[in-house]
Design a protein around this motif. Structure first.
Motif, PDB file in Angstrom:
ATOM      1  N   GLU A 291       0.712  -1.147   0.037  1.00  0.00           N
ATOM      2  CA  GLU A 291      -0.089  -0.200  -0.282  1.00  0.00           C
ATOM      3  C   GLU A 291       0.878   1.197   0.011  1.00  0.00           C
ATOM      4  N   LEU A 292       1.809   1.289   0.815  1.00  0.00           N
ATOM      5  CA  LEU A 292       2.741   2.441   0.910  1.00  0.00           C
ATOM      6  C   LEU A 292       3.475   2.797  -0.401  1.00  0.00           C
ATOM      7  N   VAL A 293       3.970   1.458  -1.181  1.00  0.00           N
ATOM      8  CA  VAL A 293       4.710   1.899  -2.250  1.00  0.00           C
ATOM      9  C   VAL A 293       3.636   2.296  -3.271  1.00  0.00           C
ATOM     10  N   THR A 294       2.319   2.006  -3.380  1.00  0.00           N
ATOM     11  CA  THR A 294       1.778   2.543  -4.402  1.00  0.00           C
ATOM     12  C   THR A 294       1.490   4.019  -4.165  1.00  0.00           C
ATOM     13  N   LEU A 295       1.553   4.427  -2.873  1.00  0.00           N
ATOM     14  CA  LEU A 295       1.463   5.582  -2.549  1.00  0.00           C
ATOM     15  C   LEU A 295       2.598   6.706  -2.666  1.00  0.00           C
ATOM     16  N   GLY A 296       3.700   6.051  -3.104  1.00  0.00           N
ATOM     17  CA  GLY A 296       5.115   6.836  -3.384  1.00  0.00           C
ATOM     18  C   GLY A 296       6.142   6.477  -2.407  1.00  0.00           C
ATOM     19  N   TYR A 297       5.858   5.792  -1.430  1.00  0.00           N
ATOM     20  CA  TYR A 297       6.837   5.676  -0.450  1.00  0.00           C
ATOM     21  C   TYR A 297       7.811   4.661  -0.929  1.00  0.00           C
ATOM     22  N   LYS A 298       9.213   4.513  -0.345  1.00  0.00           N
ATOM     23  CA  LYS A 298      10.191   3.703  -0.946  1.00  0.00           C
ATOM     24  C   LYS A 298      10.957   3.091   0.400  1.00  0.00           C
TER      25      LYS A 298
ATOM     26  N   ASN B  52       9.446 -14.197  22.394  1.00  0.00           N
ATOM     27  CA  ASN B  52       8.609 -15.274  22.974  1.00  0.00           C
ATOM     28  C   ASN B  52       7.560 -15.969  22.053  1.00  0.00           C
ATOM     29  N   LEU B  53       6.490 -15.523  21.976  1.00  0.00           N
ATOM     30  CA  LEU B  53       5.408 -16.225  21.134  1.00  0.00           C
ATOM     31  C   LEU B  53       5.142 -15.698  19.798  1.00  0.00           C
ATOM     32  N   SER B  54       5.587 -14.267  19.620  1.00  0.00           N
ATOM     33  CA  SER B  54       5.433 -13.656  18.243  1.00  0.00           C
ATOM     34  C   SER B  54       6.645 -13.121  17.707  1.00  0.00           C
ATOM     35  N   VAL B  55       6.731 -12.894  16.466  1.00  0.00           N
ATOM     36  CA  VAL B  55       7.634 -12.371  15.736  1.00  0.00           C
ATOM     37  C   VAL B  55       7.474 -10.783  15.164  1.00  0.00           C
ATOM     38  N   ASN B  56       8.015  -9.973  15.438  1.00  0.00           N
ATOM     39  CA  ASN B  56       7.420  -8.573  15.192  1.00  0.00           C
ATOM     40  C   ASN B  56       8.480  -8.313  13.837  1.00  0.00           C
ATOM     41  N   GLN B  57       7.738  -7.561  12.816  1.00  0.00           N
ATOM     42  CA  GLN B  57       8.719  -7.237  11.409  1.00  0.00           C
ATOM     43  C   GLN B  57       8.640  -5.573  11.598  1.00  0.00           C
ATOM     44  N   VAL B  58       9.803  -4.966  11.326  1.00  0.00           N
ATOM     45  CA  VAL B  58       9.980  -3.552  11.312  1.00  0.00           C
ATOM     46  C   VAL B  58      10.590  -2.960  10.104  1.00  0.00           C
ATOM     47  N   ILE B  59       9.781  -2.432   9.299  1.00  0.00           N
ATOM     48  CA  ILE B  59      10.657  -2.085   8.061  1.00  0.00           C
ATOM     49  C   ILE B  59      10.457  -0.112   7.798  1.00  0.00           C
ATOM     50  N   ARG B  60      11.444   0.334   7.883  1.00  0.00           N
ATOM     51  CA  ARG B  60      11.306   1.720   7.630  1.00  0.00           C
ATOM     52  C   ARG B  60      11.239   2.073   6.396  1.00  0.00           C
ATOM     53  N   MET B  61      10.014   3.124   5.997  1.00  0.00           N
ATOM     54  CA  MET B  61       9.679   3.527   4.705  1.00  0.00           C
ATOM     55  C   MET B  61       9.878   4.977   4.536  1.00  0.00           C
ATOM     56  N   GLU B  62      10.479   5.591   3.263  1.00  0.00           N
ATOM     57  CA  GLU B  62      10.718   6.809   3.477  1.00  0.00           C
ATOM     58  C   GLU B  62       9.454   7.598   2.727  1.00  0.00           C
ATOM     59  N   LYS B  63       9.072   8.472   3.203  1.00  0.00           N
ATOM     60  CA  LYS B  63       7.695   9.307   2.648  1.00  0.00           C
ATOM     61  C   LYS B  63       8.262  10.180   1.490  1.00  0.00           C
ATOM     62  N   PRO B  64       7.185  10.169   0.489  1.00  0.00           N
ATOM     63  CA  PRO B  64       7.416  10.818  -0.657  1.00  0.00           C
ATOM     64  C   PRO B  64       7.888  12.227  -0.545  1.00  0.00           C
ATOM     65  N   ALA B  65       8.698  12.825  -1.587  1.00  0.00           N
ATOM     66  CA  ALA B  65       9.109  14.043  -1.326  1.00  0.00           C
ATOM     67  C   ALA B  65       8.256  15.142  -1.209  1.00  0.00           C
ATOM     68  N   GLU B  66       6.996  14.881  -1.754  1.00  0.00           N
ATOM     69  CA  GLU B  66       5.945  16.068  -1.652  1.00  0.00           C
ATOM     70  C   GLU B  66       5.490  16.039  -0.222  1.00  0.00           C
ATOM     71  N   LEU B  67       5.329  14.648   0.212  1.00  0.00           N
ATOM     72  CA  LEU B  67       4.657  14.791   1.578  1.00  0.00           C
ATOM     73  C   LEU B  67       5.585  15.234   2.459  1.00  0.00           C
ATOM     74  N   GLN B  68       7.024  14.956   2.589  1.00  0.00           N
ATOM     75  CA  GLN B  68       8.019  15.391   3.301  1.00  0.00           C
ATOM     76  C   GLN B  68       7.921  16.907   3.266  1.00  0.00           C
ATOM     77  N   ALA B  69       7.710  17.574   2.222  1.00  0.00           N
ATOM     78  CA  ALA B  69       7.789  18.944   2.035  1.00  0.00           C
ATOM     79  C   ALA B  69       6.655  19.473   2.905  1.00  0.00           C
ATOM     80  N   GLN B  70       5.541  19.256   2.448  1.00  0.00           N
ATOM     81  CA  GLN B  70       4.356  19.625   3.161  1.00  0.00           C
ATOM     82  C   GLN B  70       4.316  19.298   4.676  1.00  0.00           C
TER      83      GLN B  70
END
Length: 91
Positions: free
Chosen positions: A38-45, A58-76
């Motif tokens: 979903e984030l990739v379709t919105l321009g994130y990378k 313990n009983l769960s595994v957590n996934q953590v991924i850092r995505m960079e916001k699109p340049a336009e969103l960062q500027a706003q």
């Protein structure tokens, strides 16, 4: 009195180090892939440092991924922060 430009510089530096990232944090791998797609379709990378963690907690595994916001969103978002500083200094 604090210099307004100093505040703006500090806010910009803080935004560059933390604010321009969106963190995917989930314990379901299917949710991780869905959010990622979903984030990739919105321009994130993926972060250039390949920041990906899978933690076994313990009983769960957590996934953590850092995505960079699109340049336009960062500027706003950064403009909104700097505008609040200007507005606060005018009062």
């Amino acid at each position: 009195m604090t210099d307004i430009q100093t505040l703006k510089d500090e806010a910009t530096a803080k935004y560059e180090s933390r604010g321009k990232w969106h963190i995917i944090f989930t314990n379901y791998i299917s949710d991780c892939f869905q959010q990622y797609d979903e984030l990739v379709t919105l321009g994130y990378k993926r972060a250039p440092d390949s920041y990906l963690i899978a933690e076994n907690m313990n009983l769960s595994v957590n996934q953590v991924i850092r995505m960079e916001k699109p340049a336009e969103l960062q500027a706003q978002e950064l403009k909104a922060i700097l505008d609040k500083i200007d507005k606060g200094s005018a009062q």
